[in-house]
Each structure stands twice: as C-alpha cells, then as structure tokens.
Design a protein around this motif. Sequence first.
Motif, PDB file in Angstrom:
ATOM      1  N   LEU A   1       0.666  -1.374  -0.010  1.00 53.38           N
ATOM      2  CA  LEU A   1       0.216  -0.088   0.140  1.00 53.38           C
ATOM      3  C   LEU A   1       0.817   1.221   0.201  1.00 53.38           C
ATOM      4  CD1 LEU A   1      -2.358  -1.520   2.747  1.00 53.38           C
ATOM      5  CD2 LEU A   1      -3.042  -1.173   0.229  1.00 53.38           C
ATOM      6  N   PRO A   2       0.929   1.889  -1.116  1.00 51.71           N
ATOM      7  CA  PRO A   2       1.880   3.209  -1.389  1.00 51.71           C
ATOM      8  C   PRO A   2       1.518   3.985  -0.031  1.00 51.71           C
ATOM      9  CG  PRO A   2       0.935   2.666  -3.467  1.00 51.71           C
ATOM     10  CD  PRO A   2       0.045   1.681  -2.269  1.00 51.71           C
ATOM     11  N   GLY A   3       2.705   4.863   0.549  1.00 51.76           N
ATOM     12  CA  GLY A   3       2.524   5.663   1.394  1.00 51.76           C
ATOM     13  C   GLY A   3       2.533   5.227   2.860  1.00 51.76           C
ATOM     14  N   ALA A   4       2.248   3.866   2.909  1.00 50.65           N
ATOM     15  CA  ALA A   4       2.196   3.361   4.335  1.00 50.65           C
ATOM     16  C   ALA A   4       1.199   3.992   5.118  1.00 50.65           C
ATOM     17  CB  ALA A   4       3.434   3.186   5.010  1.00 50.65           C
ATOM     18  N   PRO A   5      -0.137   3.774   4.637  1.00 49.51           N
ATOM     19  CA  PRO A   5      -1.309   4.435   5.529  1.00 49.51           C
ATOM     20  C   PRO A   5      -1.566   3.900   6.973  1.00 49.51           C
ATOM     21  CG  PRO A   5      -2.009   2.959   3.835  1.00 49.51           C
ATOM     22  CD  PRO A   5      -0.615   3.052   3.663  1.00 49.51           C
ATOM     23  N   PRO A   6      -1.982   4.775   7.995  1.00 52.46           N
ATOM     24  CA  PRO A   6      -1.952   4.096   9.332  1.00 52.46           C
ATOM     25  C   PRO A   6      -2.942   3.309   9.476  1.00 52.46           C
ATOM     26  CG  PRO A   6      -2.911   6.398   9.093  1.00 52.46           C
ATOM     27  CD  PRO A   6      -2.176   6.180   7.684  1.00 52.46           C
ATOM     28  N   GLU A   7      -4.117   3.163   8.551  1.00 53.83           N
ATOM     29  CA  GLU A   7      -5.176   2.297   8.689  1.00 53.83           C
ATOM     30  C   GLU A   7      -5.847   2.175   7.479  1.00 53.83           C
ATOM     31  OE1 GLU A   7      -7.596   4.311  11.575  1.00 53.83           O
ATOM     32  OE2 GLU A   7      -9.039   4.792  10.021  1.00 53.83           O
ATOM     33  N   VAL A   8      -6.335   0.975   7.055  1.00 51.71           N
ATOM     34  CA  VAL A   8      -6.850   0.526   5.738  1.00 51.71           C
ATOM     35  C   VAL A   8      -8.214  -0.535   6.093  1.00 51.71           C
ATOM     36  CG1 VAL A   8      -6.830  -0.505   3.656  1.00 51.71           C
ATOM     37  CG2 VAL A   8      -4.886   0.665   4.648  1.00 51.71           C
ATOM     38  N   SER A   9      -9.422  -0.135   5.746  1.00 46.06           N
ATOM     39  CA  SER A   9     -10.473  -1.076   5.808  1.00 46.06           C
ATOM     40  C   SER A   9     -10.497  -2.012   4.456  1.00 46.06           C
ATOM     41  CB  SER A   9     -11.924  -0.352   5.617  1.00 46.06           C
ATOM     42  OG  SER A   9     -12.103   0.296   4.690  1.00 46.06           O
ATOM     43  N   LEU A  10     -10.708  -3.378   4.584  1.00 47.56           N
ATOM     44  CA  LEU A  10     -10.839  -4.437   3.681  1.00 47.56           C
ATOM     45  C   LEU A  10     -12.185  -4.946   3.882  1.00 47.56           C
ATOM     46  CD1 LEU A  10      -9.393  -6.168   1.680  1.00 47.56           C
ATOM     47  CD2 LEU A  10      -8.807  -7.463   3.818  1.00 47.56           C
TER      48      LEU A  10
END
Length: 170
Positions: free
Chosen positions: A128-137
């Motif tokens: 995930l580019p930019g290493a986001p602090p959270e992601v919903s899947l």
Amino acid sequence: MRTVARGLVVCGAVLGSAAGAGAPGAGAVSGPELSGVAEAVPVAEADLSYHGSVVMAGGRMRVRFVARNHGPDAVPDATVRLRWSVPPGVRQELPEGCARAGERVVVCRTGELAADGLGERAELAVRLPGAPPEVSLELDTVWGGGAVDRNRENDRQRVLVLDTGDTYYF
C-alpha cells in the motif's frame, strides 16, 4: 435444490404461456415447436462465507482466508471480491486464480466448494503506497457459481486494519 420455472422471452413476450402467446400486438411467436417452452430448472442453493486474518506493517498487508460453503448443495466455483479503502500499488504479484478488477479491487476464485465444505486457503500480499496508518478491507461474493445464497450477511466481511503488525481475524 430449489426448482424455478423458466420461459423463453422474445421481444418482451413470454413464450409457452397464456400471457402474450399470440395476443394481438404482443409480438409473441407461436407454433408447435414453441408450445410448452416453460420448464422446471433445478437451482442449487449454497451459503458461502469467508473466514481468515489480515495483518499490516509498514504499508505491506497480508490477507489469508478460506471460503466455506454451509450448503445444502455443492458449488462448482465462486468468486470473492477484496476491496481496499486505499488502492494497492500498481504492480502487485497476485496468486494464481486472482486478478485486479479495478484500482482498489482484486477478485479471486474459490474453486469447488462441497456442501458443508471448505475451499483452499487463499493468501495475498499487497503493498500500500505511502504506508497508510489504517485501511479497511471488504470481502464479499461476486459470483456464487450459479447457486442461490439466501444468507448474504455471512459472505460480507469488513475489517479495519491498523498498521501495527497486529493480526485481525474475520
């Protein structure tokens, strides 16, 4: 298996039934070879669900899951959709049976699922580019092998994943 009646529809007219079979202006086609076109067709019933885990650290996410068919009938194949709130990188190596279906979407086939049986374990690793602090899947069924699934609630999963290296189960 459930049975449904199917008829042939031509130009909006149902063939092989009293409604529209030769009615003036209905555009119906009739003839001896078309009478009785409606027939009972068996339809398989299944109850698909997905269970697994997801972990994210440093912008890398690993998703593992297994498809399950609670039955009552077998499913020859099904397709599960994985949708991220943040688009994975453009270049991803996906396992066999999986393909990109959009900027944030990957679809994977489950293979054959016996009645009350488990499928093969699927495993994806995405960046995930930019290493986001959270992601919903989100995971859900796109295609159930032609089977009817009356319980669509258990084949839809949504997981909030924090970039902590912790494992989240669904």
